[in-house]
Design a protein around this motif. Structure first.
Motif, PDB file in Angstrom:
ATOM      1  N   UNK A 256      36.252  40.077  49.046  1.00 16.74           N
ATOM      2  CA  UNK A 256      37.486  40.634  49.623  1.00 16.74           C
ATOM      3  C   UNK A 256      37.725  42.001  48.973  1.00 16.74           C
ATOM      4  N   UNK A 257      38.455  42.858  49.682  1.00 13.56           N
ATOM      5  CA  UNK A 257      38.722  44.189  49.126  1.00 13.56           C
ATOM      6  C   UNK A 257      39.477  44.087  47.798  1.00 13.56           C
ATOM      7  N   UNK A 258      40.430  43.127  47.732  1.00 14.16           N
ATOM      8  CA  UNK A 258      41.204  42.993  46.503  1.00 14.16           C
ATOM      9  C   UNK A 258      40.286  42.593  45.346  1.00 14.16           C
ATOM     10  N   UNK A 259      39.332  41.707  45.608  1.00  9.78           N
ATOM     11  CA  UNK A 259      38.397  41.319  44.544  1.00  9.78           C
ATOM     12  C   UNK A 259      37.572  42.523  44.078  1.00  9.78           C
ATOM     13  N   UNK A 260      37.140  43.367  45.039  1.00  9.72           N
ATOM     14  CA  UNK A 260      36.356  44.554  44.661  1.00  9.72           C
ATOM     15  C   UNK A 260      37.214  45.491  43.809  1.00  9.72           C
ATOM     16  N   UNK A 261      38.449  45.718  44.242  1.00  9.68           N
ATOM     17  CA  UNK A 261      39.325  46.653  43.514  1.00  9.68           C
ATOM     18  C   UNK A 261      39.617  46.101  42.113  1.00  9.68           C
ATOM     19  N   UNK A 262      39.876  44.789  42.034  1.00  6.27           N
ATOM     20  CA  UNK A 262      40.144  44.186  40.703  1.00  6.27           C
ATOM     21  C   UNK A 262      38.924  44.297  39.797  1.00  6.27           C
ATOM     22  N   UNK A 263      37.726  44.104  40.369  1.00  2.78           N
ATOM     23  CA  UNK A 263      36.496  44.211  39.562  1.00  2.78           C
ATOM     24  C   UNK A 263      36.347  45.635  39.028  1.00  2.78           C
ATOM     25  N   UNK A 264      36.659  46.627  39.866  1.00 10.15           N
ATOM     26  CA  UNK A 264      36.573  48.027  39.400  1.00 10.15           C
ATOM     27  C   UNK A 264      37.592  48.249  38.283  1.00 10.15           C
ATOM     28  N   UNK A 265      38.801  47.689  38.449  1.00 12.57           N
ATOM     29  CA  UNK A 265      39.845  47.863  37.422  1.00 12.57           C
ATOM     30  C   UNK A 265      39.382  47.308  36.084  1.00 12.57           C
ATOM     31  N   UNK A 266      38.734  46.133  36.104  1.00 18.45           N
ATOM     32  CA  UNK A 266      38.343  45.590  34.789  1.00 18.45           C
ATOM     33  C   UNK A 266      37.186  46.400  34.203  1.00 18.45           C
ATOM     34  N   UNK A 267      36.297  46.945  35.050  1.00 18.72           N
ATOM     35  CA  UNK A 267      35.244  47.833  34.518  1.00 18.72           C
ATOM     36  C   UNK A 267      35.869  49.105  33.929  1.00 18.72           C
ATOM     37  N   UNK A 268      36.927  49.598  34.574  1.00 18.44           N
ATOM     38  CA  UNK A 268      37.608  50.796  34.056  1.00 18.44           C
ATOM     39  C   UNK A 268      38.323  50.479  32.738  1.00 18.44           C
ATOM     40  N   UNK A 269      38.904  49.266  32.614  1.00 16.25           N
ATOM     41  CA  UNK A 269      39.550  48.870  31.346  1.00 16.25           C
ATOM     42  C   UNK A 269      38.531  48.950  30.212  1.00 16.25           C
ATOM     43  N   UNK A 270      37.327  48.380  30.494  1.00 14.61           N
ATOM     44  CA  UNK A 270      36.270  48.389  29.464  1.00 14.61           C
ATOM     45  C   UNK A 270      35.831  49.806  29.129  1.00 14.61           C
ATOM     46  N   UNK A 271      35.586  50.610  30.202  1.00 11.57           N
ATOM     47  CA  UNK A 271      35.043  51.955  29.991  1.00 11.57           C
ATOM     48  C   UNK A 271      36.039  52.860  29.266  1.00 11.57           C
ATOM     49  N   UNK A 272      37.332  52.711  29.586  1.00 14.07           N
ATOM     50  CA  UNK A 272      38.342  53.626  29.037  1.00 14.07           C
ATOM     51  C   UNK A 272      38.930  53.113  27.735  1.00 14.07           C
ATOM     52  N   UNK A 273      38.753  51.800  27.489  1.00 10.30           N
ATOM     53  CA  UNK A 273      39.326  51.231  26.275  1.00 10.30           C
ATOM     54  C   UNK A 273      40.835  51.040  26.359  1.00 10.30           C
ATOM     55  N   UNK A 274      41.413  51.144  27.558  1.00 11.82           N
ATOM     56  CA  UNK A 274      42.831  50.812  27.742  1.00 11.82           C
ATOM     57  C   UNK A 274      43.042  50.288  29.154  1.00 11.82           C
ATOM     58  N   UNK A 275      44.212  49.705  29.384  1.00 14.33           N
ATOM     59  CA  UNK A 275      44.499  49.153  30.706  1.00 14.33           C
ATOM     60  C   UNK A 275      45.808  48.405  30.682  1.00 14.33           C
ATOM     61  N   UNK A 276      46.107  47.505  31.586  1.00 13.76           N
ATOM     62  CA  UNK A 276      45.209  47.171  32.681  1.00 13.76           C
ATOM     63  C   UNK A 276      45.372  48.138  33.868  1.00 13.76           C
ATOM     64  N   UNK A 277      44.219  48.625  34.402  1.00  9.91           N
ATOM     65  CA  UNK A 277      44.248  49.501  35.567  1.00  9.91           C
ATOM     66  C   UNK A 277      44.782  48.785  36.806  1.00  9.91           C
ATOM     67  N   UNK A 278      44.756  47.450  36.778  1.00  8.52           N
ATOM     68  CA  UNK A 278      45.283  46.674  37.923  1.00  8.52           C
ATOM     69  C   UNK A 278      46.725  47.033  38.256  1.00  8.52           C
ATOM     70  N   UNK A 279      47.445  47.523  37.218  1.00  5.86           N
ATOM     71  CA  UNK A 279      48.850  47.889  37.464  1.00  5.86           C
ATOM     72  C   UNK A 279      48.970  49.015  38.490  1.00  5.86           C
TER      73      UNK A 279
END
Ligand code: NAD
Ligand code: DAU
Length: 353
Positions: A256-279
Protein backbone atom coordinates in the motif's frame (compact mmCIF):
# COMPACT_ATOMS: atom_id res chain seq x y z
CA UNK A 1 23.12 -5.74 -31.94
CA UNK A 2 22.48 -2.13 -32.90
CA UNK A 3 19.50 -1.02 -30.83
CA UNK A 4 17.65 2.26 -31.30
CA UNK A 5 16.06 3.27 -27.99
CA UNK A 6 13.47 6.07 -27.77
CA UNK A 7 13.27 7.90 -24.43
CA UNK A 8 16.75 6.80 -23.34
CA UNK A 9 17.29 9.96 -21.28
CA UNK A 10 14.32 9.14 -19.06
CA UNK A 11 14.15 6.98 -15.94
CA UNK A 12 13.67 3.49 -17.42
CA UNK A 13 15.24 4.31 -20.80
CA UNK A 14 18.49 5.37 -19.12
CA UNK A 15 18.57 2.07 -17.20
CA UNK A 16 18.06 0.22 -20.50
CA UNK A 17 20.89 2.23 -22.11
CA UNK A 18 23.30 1.52 -19.23
CA UNK A 19 22.37 -2.19 -19.12
CA UNK A 20 22.47 -2.71 -22.90
CA UNK A 21 25.88 -1.06 -23.23
CA UNK A 22 27.26 -3.18 -20.37
CA UNK A 23 25.88 -6.09 -22.41
CA UNK A 24 27.97 -5.00 -25.43
CA UNK A 25 25.11 -3.66 -27.56
CA UNK A 26 25.44 -0.59 -29.73
CA UNK A 27 22.87 2.06 -28.71
CA UNK A 28 21.32 4.98 -30.55
CA UNK A 29 19.40 7.00 -28.01
CA UNK A 30 16.63 9.12 -29.58
CA UNK A 31 15.16 11.56 -27.08
CA UNK A 32 13.43 14.95 -27.32
CA UNK A 33 14.80 15.91 -23.87
CA UNK A 34 11.54 16.94 -22.23
CA UNK A 35 11.32 18.07 -18.58
CA UNK A 36 11.45 14.39 -17.51
CA UNK A 37 14.79 13.67 -19.17
CA UNK A 38 18.27 14.03 -17.76
CA UNK A 39 21.42 13.38 -19.75
CA UNK A 40 23.31 13.11 -16.45
CA UNK A 41 21.56 9.76 -15.96
CA UNK A 42 23.64 8.36 -18.82
CA UNK A 43 26.85 10.28 -18.22
CA UNK A 44 28.58 6.97 -17.38
CA UNK A 45 28.17 5.83 -21.01
CA UNK A 46 28.16 9.17 -22.85
CA UNK A 47 31.73 8.69 -24.15
CA UNK A 48 31.45 4.96 -24.77
CA UNK A 49 32.07 4.15 -28.47
CA UNK A 50 28.93 1.96 -28.37
CA UNK A 51 26.75 5.01 -27.58
CA UNK A 52 25.27 7.69 -29.85
CA UNK A 53 22.69 10.34 -29.03
CA UNK A 54 20.12 12.00 -31.33
CA UNK A 55 17.94 14.81 -29.97
CA UNK A 56 14.67 14.30 -31.84
CA UNK A 57 10.90 14.16 -31.44
CA UNK A 58 9.17 10.86 -32.22
CA UNK A 59 6.15 12.87 -33.41
CA UNK A 60 8.15 13.92 -36.48
CA UNK A 61 7.85 10.96 -38.88
CA UNK A 62 10.23 12.67 -41.35
CA UNK A 63 12.96 12.95 -38.72
CA UNK A 64 12.41 9.33 -37.65
CA UNK A 65 12.65 8.15 -41.29
CA UNK A 66 15.98 9.99 -41.65
CA UNK A 67 17.38 8.65 -38.37
CA UNK A 68 16.43 5.07 -39.25
CA UNK A 69 18.03 5.39 -42.69
CA UNK A 70 21.16 6.90 -41.11
CA UNK A 71 21.66 4.35 -38.32
CA UNK A 72 20.03 1.20 -39.82
CA UNK A 73 19.27 -0.43 -36.42
CA UNK A 74 18.63 -4.14 -35.86
CA UNK A 75 15.85 -3.36 -33.42
CA UNK A 76 13.86 -0.51 -31.88
CA UNK A 77 12.84 -0.31 -28.22
CA UNK A 78 10.18 2.37 -27.81
CA UNK A 79 10.02 3.94 -24.35
CA UNK A 80 9.53 7.64 -25.15
CA UNK A 81 6.31 8.83 -23.57
CA UNK A 82 4.69 11.28 -21.22
CA UNK A 83 4.59 9.11 -18.10
CA UNK A 84 3.11 10.93 -15.09
CA UNK A 85 -0.57 10.26 -14.31
CA UNK A 86 -1.15 13.53 -12.39
CA UNK A 87 0.13 15.59 -15.34
CA UNK A 88 -2.19 13.65 -17.66
CA UNK A 89 -5.13 14.63 -15.45
CA UNK A 90 -4.11 18.30 -15.41
CA UNK A 91 -3.20 18.58 -19.13
CA UNK A 92 -4.01 15.53 -21.28
CA UNK A 93 -3.07 16.99 -24.69
CA UNK A 94 0.68 16.19 -24.57
CA UNK A 95 -0.20 12.60 -23.65
CA UNK A 96 -2.41 12.24 -26.70
CA UNK A 97 0.27 13.84 -28.88
CA UNK A 98 3.34 11.94 -27.67
CA UNK A 99 1.89 8.61 -26.58
CA UNK A 100 -0.65 8.10 -29.37
CA UNK A 101 0.37 10.32 -32.31
CA UNK A 102 4.08 9.90 -31.57
CA UNK A 103 3.80 6.10 -31.44
CA UNK A 104 1.83 6.15 -34.68
CA UNK A 105 4.45 8.32 -36.43
CA UNK A 106 7.25 6.09 -35.17
CA UNK A 107 5.43 2.95 -36.33
CA UNK A 108 4.94 4.48 -39.79
CA UNK A 109 8.62 5.39 -40.07
CA UNK A 110 9.74 2.03 -38.67
CA UNK A 111 7.53 0.04 -41.07
CA UNK A 112 8.92 2.10 -43.92
CA UNK A 113 12.44 1.23 -42.81
CA UNK A 114 11.55 -2.45 -42.20
CA UNK A 115 10.33 -2.67 -45.79
CA UNK A 116 13.80 -1.70 -47.03
CA UNK A 117 15.38 -4.68 -45.20
CA UNK A 118 15.96 -8.14 -46.58
CA UNK A 119 17.51 -11.46 -45.57
CA UNK A 120 18.59 -11.99 -41.97
CA UNK A 121 18.38 -8.30 -41.10
CA UNK A 122 14.64 -8.34 -41.96
CA UNK A 123 14.00 -11.71 -40.32
CA UNK A 124 15.64 -10.68 -37.04
CA UNK A 125 14.25 -7.12 -36.87
CA UNK A 126 12.13 -6.33 -33.77
CA UNK A 127 10.04 -3.39 -32.59
CA UNK A 128 9.55 -3.59 -28.81
CA UNK A 129 6.74 -1.38 -27.56
CA UNK A 130 7.17 -0.70 -23.83
CA UNK A 131 3.94 -0.26 -21.93
CA UNK A 132 2.37 -0.29 -18.50
CA UNK A 133 0.09 -2.41 -16.32
CA UNK A 134 -2.16 0.67 -15.98
CA UNK A 135 -3.84 -0.23 -19.31
CA UNK A 136 -5.71 -3.01 -17.42
CA UNK A 137 -7.39 -0.58 -15.04
CA UNK A 138 -8.10 -1.02 -11.35
CA UNK A 139 -8.32 -4.19 -9.21
CA UNK A 140 -10.06 -4.73 -5.88
CA UNK A 141 -8.09 -6.42 -3.11
CA UNK A 142 -9.70 -9.79 -3.95
CA UNK A 143 -9.32 -9.74 -7.74
CA UNK A 144 -6.74 -12.04 -9.35
CA UNK A 145 -3.61 -10.36 -10.73
CA UNK A 146 -3.45 -9.08 -14.34
CA UNK A 147 -2.50 -11.65 -17.00
CA UNK A 148 -1.81 -11.12 -20.72
CA UNK A 149 -5.47 -12.10 -21.27
CA UNK A 150 -6.89 -9.39 -18.97
CA UNK A 151 -9.26 -7.03 -20.82
CA UNK A 152 -7.96 -3.49 -21.34
CA UNK A 153 -9.83 -1.01 -19.12
CA UNK A 154 -7.74 2.17 -18.77
CA UNK A 155 -9.15 4.89 -16.50
CA UNK A 156 -6.79 7.90 -16.71
CA UNK A 157 -5.76 10.00 -19.73
CA UNK A 158 -2.24 8.54 -19.31
CA UNK A 159 -3.34 4.90 -19.27
CA UNK A 160 -5.87 5.48 -22.06
CA UNK A 161 -3.11 6.98 -24.23
CA UNK A 162 -0.81 4.02 -23.47
CA UNK A 163 -3.64 1.56 -24.21
CA UNK A 164 -4.21 3.26 -27.57
CA UNK A 165 -0.51 3.00 -28.38
CA UNK A 166 -0.50 -0.72 -27.46
CA UNK A 167 -3.42 -1.31 -29.83
CA UNK A 168 -1.68 0.63 -32.60
CA UNK A 169 1.55 -1.37 -32.19
CA UNK A 170 -0.27 -4.72 -32.26
CA UNK A 171 -2.38 -3.62 -35.23
CA UNK A 172 0.86 -3.00 -37.17
CA UNK A 173 1.80 -6.62 -36.39
CA UNK A 174 -1.55 -8.09 -37.51
CA UNK A 175 -2.12 -5.80 -40.50
CA UNK A 176 1.35 -5.25 -41.93
CA UNK A 177 3.27 -8.24 -40.54
CA UNK A 178 5.49 -5.75 -38.65
CA UNK A 179 7.53 -7.68 -36.00
CA UNK A 180 6.20 -6.20 -32.76
CA UNK A 181 6.68 -7.47 -29.19
CA UNK A 182 4.96 -5.78 -26.27
CA UNK A 183 5.52 -5.63 -22.52
CA UNK A 184 3.39 -4.23 -19.70
CA UNK A 185 5.21 -3.49 -16.45
CA UNK A 186 4.24 -2.47 -12.93
CA UNK A 187 5.59 0.53 -10.94
CA UNK A 188 9.34 0.99 -11.26
CA UNK A 189 11.56 2.54 -8.59
CA UNK A 190 15.31 3.08 -8.22
CA UNK A 191 17.97 5.70 -8.97
CA UNK A 192 17.46 8.52 -11.53
CA UNK A 193 13.63 8.69 -11.21
CA UNK A 194 12.23 12.18 -11.71
CA UNK A 195 11.19 13.58 -8.31
CA UNK A 196 7.49 13.95 -9.13
CA UNK A 197 6.93 10.18 -8.66
CA UNK A 198 5.96 8.83 -5.21
CA UNK A 199 9.23 7.34 -3.91
CA UNK A 200 11.71 10.12 -4.79
CA UNK A 201 9.11 12.76 -3.91
CA UNK A 202 8.73 11.34 -0.40
CA UNK A 203 12.48 10.96 0.17
CA UNK A 204 13.21 14.53 -0.94
CA UNK A 205 10.26 16.01 0.96
CA UNK A 206 11.28 14.12 4.12
CA UNK A 207 14.85 15.39 3.75
CA UNK A 208 13.51 18.94 3.51
CA UNK A 209 11.10 18.38 6.44
CA UNK A 210 8.15 19.15 4.18
CA UNK A 211 4.71 17.48 4.33
CA UNK A 212 4.65 13.98 2.80
CA UNK A 213 1.51 14.02 0.62
CA UNK A 214 -0.42 10.73 0.67
CA UNK A 215 -3.44 10.69 -1.61
CA UNK A 216 -6.75 9.64 -0.01
CA UNK A 217 -6.18 7.18 2.84
CA UNK A 218 -2.97 5.71 1.37
CA UNK A 219 -4.70 2.36 0.84
CA UNK A 220 -4.02 2.13 -2.90
CA UNK A 221 -1.72 -0.74 -3.78
CA UNK A 222 1.08 -0.82 -6.34
CA UNK A 223 3.44 -3.67 -7.32
CA UNK A 224 7.02 -2.34 -7.18
CA UNK A 225 9.90 -3.47 -9.40
CA UNK A 226 13.49 -2.22 -9.33
CA UNK A 227 14.26 -0.39 -12.58
CA UNK A 228 17.43 -2.45 -13.24
CA UNK A 229 15.35 -5.65 -13.09
CA UNK A 230 12.92 -4.07 -15.58
CA UNK A 231 15.79 -3.22 -17.95
CA UNK A 232 16.99 -6.85 -17.92
CA UNK A 233 13.42 -8.08 -18.52
CA UNK A 234 12.98 -5.68 -21.46
CA UNK A 235 16.12 -7.00 -23.16
CA UNK A 236 14.87 -10.59 -22.64
CA UNK A 237 11.53 -9.75 -24.25
CA UNK A 238 13.34 -8.02 -27.11
CA UNK A 239 15.64 -10.99 -27.71
CA UNK A 240 13.30 -13.91 -27.07
CA UNK A 241 9.69 -12.64 -26.97
CA UNK A 242 7.19 -14.13 -29.42
CA UNK A 243 6.04 -11.75 -32.13
CA UNK A 244 2.58 -10.25 -31.59
CA UNK A 245 2.56 -11.26 -27.91
CA UNK A 246 2.62 -9.34 -24.67
CA UNK A 247 4.74 -10.07 -21.57
CA UNK A 248 3.66 -8.85 -18.14
CA UNK A 249 6.56 -7.78 -15.90
CA UNK A 250 6.19 -7.29 -12.14
CA UNK A 251 8.15 -7.31 -8.91
CA UNK A 252 5.93 -9.57 -6.79
CA UNK A 253 6.02 -6.75 -4.25
CA UNK A 254 2.51 -5.40 -3.66
CA UNK A 255 2.52 -2.65 -1.03
CA UNK A 256 0.00 0.00 0.00
CA UNK A 257 1.18 3.57 -0.53
CA UNK A 258 1.03 4.21 3.21
CA UNK A 259 3.28 1.20 3.86
CA UNK A 260 5.79 2.49 1.27
CA UNK A 261 5.78 5.99 2.77
CA UNK A 262 6.17 4.61 6.32
CA UNK A 263 9.08 2.40 5.18
CA UNK A 264 10.80 5.46 3.67
CA UNK A 265 10.21 7.38 6.92
CA UNK A 266 11.91 4.72 9.01
CA UNK A 267 14.86 4.58 6.57
CA UNK A 268 15.10 8.38 6.87
CA UNK A 269 15.02 8.11 10.71
CA UNK A 270 18.00 5.75 10.53
CA UNK A 271 19.90 7.79 7.93
CA UNK A 272 19.38 11.16 9.66
CA UNK A 273 19.68 9.93 13.23
CA UNK A 274 16.46 11.73 14.23
CA UNK A 275 12.72 11.40 13.70
CA UNK A 276 10.09 10.24 13.52
CA UNK A 277 9.66 11.42 9.90
CA UNK A 278 6.21 9.79 9.99
CA UNK A 279 4.99 12.95 11.70
CA UNK A 280 5.30 14.65 8.30
CA UNK A 281 2.74 12.32 6.65
CA UNK A 282 -0.18 14.42 5.41
CA UNK A 283 -3.31 12.93 3.87
CA UNK A 284 -4.39 15.04 0.88
CA UNK A 285 -7.29 15.07 -1.57
CA UNK A 286 -7.29 11.89 -3.64
CA UNK A 287 -6.19 11.66 -7.28
CA UNK A 288 -9.37 11.75 -9.44
CA UNK A 289 -10.24 8.25 -10.70
CA UNK A 290 -7.35 6.86 -8.60
CA UNK A 291 -6.85 3.18 -9.57
CA UNK A 292 -7.10 1.15 -6.37
CA UNK A 293 -4.72 -1.72 -7.00
CA UNK A 294 -2.38 -3.11 -9.67
CA UNK A 295 -1.01 -6.66 -9.46
CA UNK A 296 0.94 -8.68 -12.00
CA UNK A 297 0.94 -12.38 -12.75
CA UNK A 298 4.43 -12.63 -14.24
CA UNK A 299 4.35 -16.41 -14.79
CA UNK A 300 4.61 -16.06 -18.59
CA UNK A 301 7.94 -14.19 -18.62
CA UNK A 302 9.17 -16.36 -15.73
CA UNK A 303 8.33 -19.67 -17.39
CA UNK A 304 8.93 -18.82 -21.06
CA UNK A 305 11.91 -16.43 -20.85
CA UNK A 306 13.45 -17.45 -17.52
CA UNK A 307 13.30 -13.94 -16.02
CA UNK A 308 12.61 -13.11 -12.39
CA UNK A 309 13.34 -10.04 -10.28
CA UNK A 310 16.69 -10.10 -8.50
CA UNK A 311 16.23 -7.16 -6.10
CA UNK A 312 13.79 -7.53 -3.19
CA UNK A 313 11.67 -4.46 -2.45
CA UNK A 314 13.04 -3.73 1.05
CA UNK A 315 16.65 -4.06 -0.17
CA UNK A 316 15.93 -1.97 -3.28
CA UNK A 317 14.11 0.72 -1.30
CA UNK A 318 17.01 1.01 1.15
CA UNK A 319 19.48 1.41 -1.73
CA UNK A 320 17.19 3.92 -3.45
CA UNK A 321 16.81 6.13 -0.37
CA UNK A 322 20.61 6.04 0.09
CA UNK A 323 21.07 6.92 -3.61
CA UNK A 324 18.85 10.03 -3.36
CA UNK A 325 20.64 11.14 -0.18
CA UNK A 326 24.07 10.64 -1.80
CA UNK A 327 23.19 12.14 -5.21
CA UNK A 328 21.58 15.47 -4.40
CA UNK A 329 23.52 17.07 -7.27
CA UNK A 330 21.45 14.92 -9.65
CA UNK A 331 18.02 15.98 -8.38
CA UNK A 332 18.54 19.46 -6.85
CA UNK A 333 18.52 21.29 -10.22
CA UNK A 334 15.35 19.41 -11.27
CA UNK A 335 13.56 20.49 -8.13
CA UNK A 336 14.81 24.09 -8.32
CA UNK A 337 14.69 24.95 -12.03
CA UNK A 338 12.30 22.70 -13.89
CA UNK A 339 9.86 22.27 -11.07
CA UNK A 340 9.57 25.75 -9.65
CA UNK A 341 6.03 27.14 -9.36
CA UNK A 342 4.47 23.74 -8.87
CA UNK A 343 4.43 22.12 -5.47
CA UNK A 344 6.32 18.87 -5.75
CA UNK A 345 4.11 16.08 -6.93
CA UNK A 346 0.87 17.96 -6.60
CA UNK A 347 0.67 19.32 -10.14
CA UNK A 348 -1.91 22.06 -10.62
CA UNK A 349 -5.07 20.14 -9.77
CA UNK A 350 -7.15 20.04 -6.65
CA UNK A 351 -4.89 18.03 -4.35
CA UNK A 352 -3.92 20.24 -1.46
CA UNK A 353 -1.71 19.79 1.56
P1 NAD B 1 10.13 9.20 -18.15
O1 NAD B 1 9.04 10.21 -18.10
O2 NAD B 1 11.11 9.16 -17.02
O3 NAD B 1 10.99 9.37 -19.49
C1 NAD B 1 10.40 9.56 -20.74
C2 NAD B 1 11.50 9.95 -21.72
O4 NAD B 1 10.88 10.09 -23.03
C3 NAD B 1 12.18 11.28 -21.41
O5 NAD B 1 13.58 11.17 -21.55
C4 NAD B 1 11.61 12.23 -22.46
O6 NAD B 1 12.48 13.29 -22.83
C5 NAD B 1 11.35 11.28 -23.63
N1 NAD B 1 10.30 11.79 -24.53
C6 NAD B 1 9.08 12.25 -24.17
N2 NAD B 1 8.42 12.68 -25.27
C7 NAD B 1 9.23 12.46 -26.33
C8 NAD B 1 9.10 12.67 -27.75
N3 NAD B 1 8.00 13.22 -28.26
N4 NAD B 1 10.13 12.30 -28.54
C9 NAD B 1 11.27 11.74 -28.03
N5 NAD B 1 11.45 11.55 -26.70
C10 NAD B 1 10.44 11.89 -25.88
O7 NAD B 1 9.40 7.81 -18.33
P2 NAD B 1 9.74 6.39 -17.67
O8 NAD B 1 9.15 6.33 -16.32
O9 NAD B 1 11.17 6.11 -17.87
O10 NAD B 1 8.87 5.43 -18.61
C11 NAD B 1 9.38 4.98 -19.86
C12 NAD B 1 8.33 4.13 -20.55
O11 NAD B 1 7.98 3.02 -19.71
C13 NAD B 1 7.03 4.87 -20.84
O12 NAD B 1 6.56 4.43 -22.08
C14 NAD B 1 6.11 4.44 -19.71
O13 NAD B 1 4.76 4.47 -20.13
C15 NAD B 1 6.57 3.01 -19.48
N6 NAD B 1 6.39 2.49 -18.10
C16 NAD B 1 6.79 3.21 -17.02
C17 NAD B 1 6.68 2.66 -15.74
C18 NAD B 1 7.14 3.40 -14.51
O14 NAD B 1 6.92 2.93 -13.39
N7 NAD B 1 7.81 4.54 -14.61
C19 NAD B 1 6.14 1.38 -15.58
C20 NAD B 1 5.73 0.67 -16.73
C21 NAD B 1 5.88 1.24 -17.98
O1 DAU C 1 2.05 1.03 -12.90
C1 DAU C 1 2.98 1.56 -13.78
C2 DAU C 1 2.93 3.08 -13.74
O2 DAU C 1 3.52 3.48 -12.50
C3 DAU C 1 3.62 3.74 -14.92
O3 DAU C 1 2.96 3.39 -16.10
C4 DAU C 1 3.65 5.25 -14.75
O4 DAU C 1 4.39 5.84 -15.81
C5 DAU C 1 4.31 5.58 -13.42
O5 DAU C 1 4.29 6.98 -13.21
C6 DAU C 1 3.58 4.88 -12.28
O6 DAU C 1 2.25 5.41 -12.10
P1 DAU C 1 1.63 5.71 -10.66
O7 DAU C 1 0.56 6.71 -10.78
O8 DAU C 1 1.29 4.43 -9.96
O9 DAU C 1 2.95 6.33 -9.94
P2 DAU C 1 3.11 7.57 -8.92
O10 DAU C 1 4.51 7.51 -8.42
O11 DAU C 1 2.63 8.85 -9.49
O12 DAU C 1 2.14 7.17 -7.73
C7 DAU C 1 2.27 5.95 -7.02
C8 DAU C 1 1.12 5.85 -6.03
O13 DAU C 1 1.31 6.85 -5.01
C9 DAU C 1 -0.25 6.15 -6.63
O14 DAU C 1 -1.22 5.32 -6.02
C10 DAU C 1 -0.51 7.61 -6.28
C11 DAU C 1 0.21 7.77 -4.97
N1 DAU C 1 0.79 9.11 -4.70
C12 DAU C 1 1.58 9.66 -5.66
C13 DAU C 1 2.16 10.89 -5.46
C14 DAU C 1 3.01 11.55 -6.54
C15 DAU C 1 0.61 9.70 -3.46
O15 DAU C 1 -0.08 9.18 -2.57
N2 DAU C 1 1.20 10.94 -3.25
C16 DAU C 1 1.95 11.56 -4.21
O16 DAU C 1 2.44 12.68 -3.97
Amino acid sequence: MKLLVTGGAGFIGSAVVRTAIADGREIINVDKLTYASNLKSISSVAHNPLYQFEKADICSAGTMVKLLAKHRPDAIMHLAAESHVDRSIDRPSKFIQTNIVGTYQLLEAALNYFNTLDGEKRENFRFHHVSTDEVFGSLSMHDPAFTPETRYAPRSPYSASKAASDHLALSWFHTYGFPVVLSNCSNNYGPYQFPEKLIPLIVISALNKRPLPVYGKGENVRDWLHVDDHAVALLKVLDYGKLGESYLIGGDAERSNLDVVRAICSLMDEAQGFGPHEELITFVTDRPGHDHRYAIDASKIRNQLGWRPSVGFEEGLTQTVQWYLANQAWWQPLVKERYSGERMGLGTSKRTV
